[in-house]
Design a protein around this motif. Structure first.
Motif, short mmCIF file in Angstrom:
data_model
loop_
_atom_site.label_atom_id
_atom_site.label_comp_id
_atom_site.label_asym_id
_atom_site.label_seq_id
_atom_site.Cartn_x
_atom_site.Cartn_y
_atom_site.Cartn_z
N GLU A 1 50.85 0.12 69.83
CA GLU A 1 50.34 1.40 70.32
C GLU A 1 49.06 1.77 69.58
OE1 GLU A 1 51.64 6.13 70.66
OE2 GLU A 1 52.99 4.65 69.73
N THR A 2 48.09 2.26 70.34
CA THR A 2 46.86 2.75 69.73
C THR A 2 46.71 4.25 70.02
OG1 THR A 2 45.51 2.23 71.68
CG2 THR A 2 45.71 0.51 69.98
N TYR A 3 45.79 4.89 69.27
CA TYR A 3 45.50 6.30 69.49
C TYR A 3 44.03 6.52 69.15
CZ TYR A 3 45.46 7.24 64.45
OH TYR A 3 45.16 7.24 63.11
N VAL A 4 43.51 7.69 69.52
CA VAL A 4 42.11 8.01 69.25
C VAL A 4 42.01 8.61 67.85
CG1 VAL A 4 40.09 9.32 69.97
CG2 VAL A 4 41.63 8.35 71.69
N LEU A 5 41.49 7.82 66.91
CA LEU A 5 41.25 8.32 65.56
C LEU A 5 40.12 9.34 65.57
CD1 LEU A 5 41.85 7.99 62.48
CD2 LEU A 5 40.02 6.28 62.45
N GLY A 6 39.11 9.11 66.44
CA GLY A 6 38.01 10.05 66.55
C GLY A 6 37.20 9.78 67.80
N ARG B 1 48.42 2.86 65.88
CA ARG B 1 49.30 3.95 65.47
C ARG B 1 50.05 3.58 64.19
NH1 ARG B 1 49.26 9.11 66.72
NH2 ARG B 1 49.16 8.65 68.96
N GLU B 2 50.51 2.34 64.09
CA GLU B 2 51.19 1.85 62.89
C GLU B 2 50.51 0.57 62.44
OE1 GLU B 2 53.45 3.50 61.37
OE2 GLU B 2 53.97 5.00 62.88
N PRO B 3 49.48 0.67 61.61
CA PRO B 3 48.75 -0.53 61.21
C PRO B 3 49.50 -1.42 60.23
CG PRO B 3 47.88 1.39 60.09
CD PRO B 3 48.88 1.90 61.07
N ILE B 4 50.50 -0.86 59.53
CA ILE B 4 51.24 -1.63 58.55
C ILE B 4 52.62 -1.99 59.11
CG2 ILE B 4 52.23 -1.63 56.23
CD1 ILE B 4 50.05 0.34 55.41
N PHE B 5 52.86 -3.27 59.25
CA PHE B 5 54.18 -3.76 59.65
C PHE B 5 54.29 -5.21 59.20
CE2 PHE B 5 51.36 -4.23 63.32
CZ PHE B 5 51.55 -5.57 63.69
N GLY B 6 55.51 -5.65 58.98
CA GLY B 6 55.73 -7.02 58.55
C GLY B 6 55.10 -7.34 57.21
N GLY B 7 54.93 -6.31 56.36
CA GLY B 7 54.35 -6.53 55.05
C GLY B 7 52.85 -6.75 55.06
N LYS B 8 52.19 -6.44 56.19
CA LYS B 8 50.75 -6.64 56.31
C LYS B 8 50.08 -5.40 56.88
CE LYS B 8 51.03 -11.67 56.98
NZ LYS B 8 50.65 -12.82 57.85
N VAL B 9 48.80 -5.23 56.56
CA VAL B 9 47.98 -4.20 57.18
C VAL B 9 47.08 -4.88 58.20
CG1 VAL B 9 46.28 -4.32 55.29
CG2 VAL B 9 46.35 -2.32 56.79
N HIS B 10 46.95 -4.27 59.37
CA HIS B 10 46.33 -4.95 60.50
C HIS B 10 45.04 -4.26 60.96
CE1 HIS B 10 50.49 -6.38 60.59
NE2 HIS B 10 50.03 -7.43 61.25
N ALA B 11 44.16 -5.06 61.53
CA ALA B 11 42.92 -4.58 62.15
C ALA B 11 42.80 -5.19 63.53
CB ALA B 11 41.71 -4.97 61.30
#
Length: 372
Positions: free
Chosen positions: A16-21, A46-56
């Motif tokens: 899921e994504t959202y509008v940060l700005g 919306r949740e960049p951190i999962f599975g022990g990783k931060v995502h881009a």
């Protein structure tokens, strides 16, 4: 107000994504009298951190020189390697220099507004400008539009592992844009093309960045650090830096310790003096991001390295009342980042980003400059 079902990323990520700005809008007047904002949309996980990783989020193939296939993917780094203090980015440890990734991917949305800038007329999702190649696989950011003669030129900042470059787009109607290539290959966040020729050349303000700046002599009125430089071009595509310095931070104040261009300079008259009106931002160091304010300078019409008038009083500051209804979405404060200006009868219409969250339109009376 942004419909992410019509985003260039729609349906491509299993997250899921959202509008940060929706912020930092370029501004220009269309042939029919309406105004166009080219709005930067920062679309974040919306949740960049999962599975022990931060995502881009990244576009397609990021190998050097590769052409992206317009498919968006997620990259993950072990969370123990990341510093997430800045809500806009995360730094990655383990290299011999600064390495970061973004918490969002940005694309540009054309929004037509009324001639006074106060009502939305049309949102053109079908004309959105999205990353198109490996040179901007992490996003296309912070547009500035300048009208020179019958042509519209738009500079943007393109982000990728290859480089942080300035890219150029061209249009004859400000709605249909053609990519015109990379014009500055070094890290440069604020290239602003003057709205008119000086002699027979295009001119621009630039702001090269680096991690090292050499000191001015003791007692100098200038502070070492990022400053606004100048460049000229015969065709708006090939740029040569100007030998003289442009607008530099003063040593007497920390309010402009870091500075950069805001709105493309326009040729106008301020308090009886004709010149290029330049709105720029000054940043006072504070916490992670700093306090961003808008200042102004009037530059000589023939040699824009000469400052005819300026003010150390901010023209614009962040206005908490504007973002009050959006308080639950706020992730920073004290930031107004001006990115566009058009002239009206007795005032200027100024477009800014407010708190890296929303677009702000301000009517600034011309009389305000005479009193500064």
């Amino acid at each position: 107000m942004i419909d992410l079902t019509r985003s260039p990323l729609a349906g491509q990520l299993d997250a899921e994504t959202y509008v940060l700005g929706a912020f930092n809008p370029a501004l220009t007047r269309l042939p029919n009298g309406n105004l166009l904002m080219m709005v930067r949309i920062a679309e974040a996980l919306r949740e960049p951190i999962f599975g022990g990783k931060v995502h881009a989020i990244r576009l397609g193939d990021c190998e050097a020189g590769g052409n992206a296939d317009r498919q968006y993917v997620l990259d993950g780094w072990p969370i123990e390697l990341a510093d997430t203090a800045d809500p806009r980015t995360f730094k990655l440890h383990g290299g011999g220099w600064r390495i970061m990734a973004l918490t969002s991917l940005s694309w540009l949305l054309p929004v037509v507004i009324s001639p006074d800038g106060l009502e939305i007329v049309t949102i053109h999702y079908e004309r959105a400008i999205a990353p198109a190649g490996s040179w901007q696989c992490y996003g296309v950011e912070d547009p500035r539009i300048s009208k020179v003669g019958d042509d519209y030129w738009m500079t943007t900042c393109s982000i990728s592992p290859e480089r942080q470059s300035t890219t150029l787009y061209h249009s004859t109607n400000a709605l249909d844009w053609t990519f015109d290539g990379v014009v500055l290959d070094h890290q440069n966040k604020d290239m602003l093309i003057f709205e008119g020729l000086i002699g027979d050349k295009y001119w621009a303000q630039t702001r090269p960045l680096g991690d090292l700046y050499f000191a001015y002599p003791p007692g100098s009125e200038w502070r070492a650090g990022p400053s606004i430089n100048l460049a000229s071009s015969p065709d708006c595509r090939h740029w040569r830096p100007y030998l003289k310095p442009g607008i530099r931070p003063h040593a007497a104040t920390v309010a402009t310790a870091r500075m950069g261009g805001g709105a493309p300079p326009i040729l106008t008259e301020i308090a009886g003096r004709r010149g290029w009106l330049s709105l720029w931002h000054g940043v006072e160091p504070r916490e992670v991001v700093g306090i961003y304010r808008t200042y102004w300078s009037l530059l000589d019409p023939e040699d824009p390295s000469i400052v005819l008038a300026t003010s150390d009083t901010p023209l614009l500051e962040a206005n908490p009342e504007l973002t009050g209804p959006l308080e639950e979405l706020m992730y920073m404060h004290g930031v107004v980042f001006t990115t566009g200006i058009v002239e009206a009868d007795d005032h200027f219409i100024v477009a800014s980003g407010e708190a890296d969250l929303a677009c702000r339109i301000t009517h600034v009376p011309k009389s305000a400059f005479a009193s500064m």
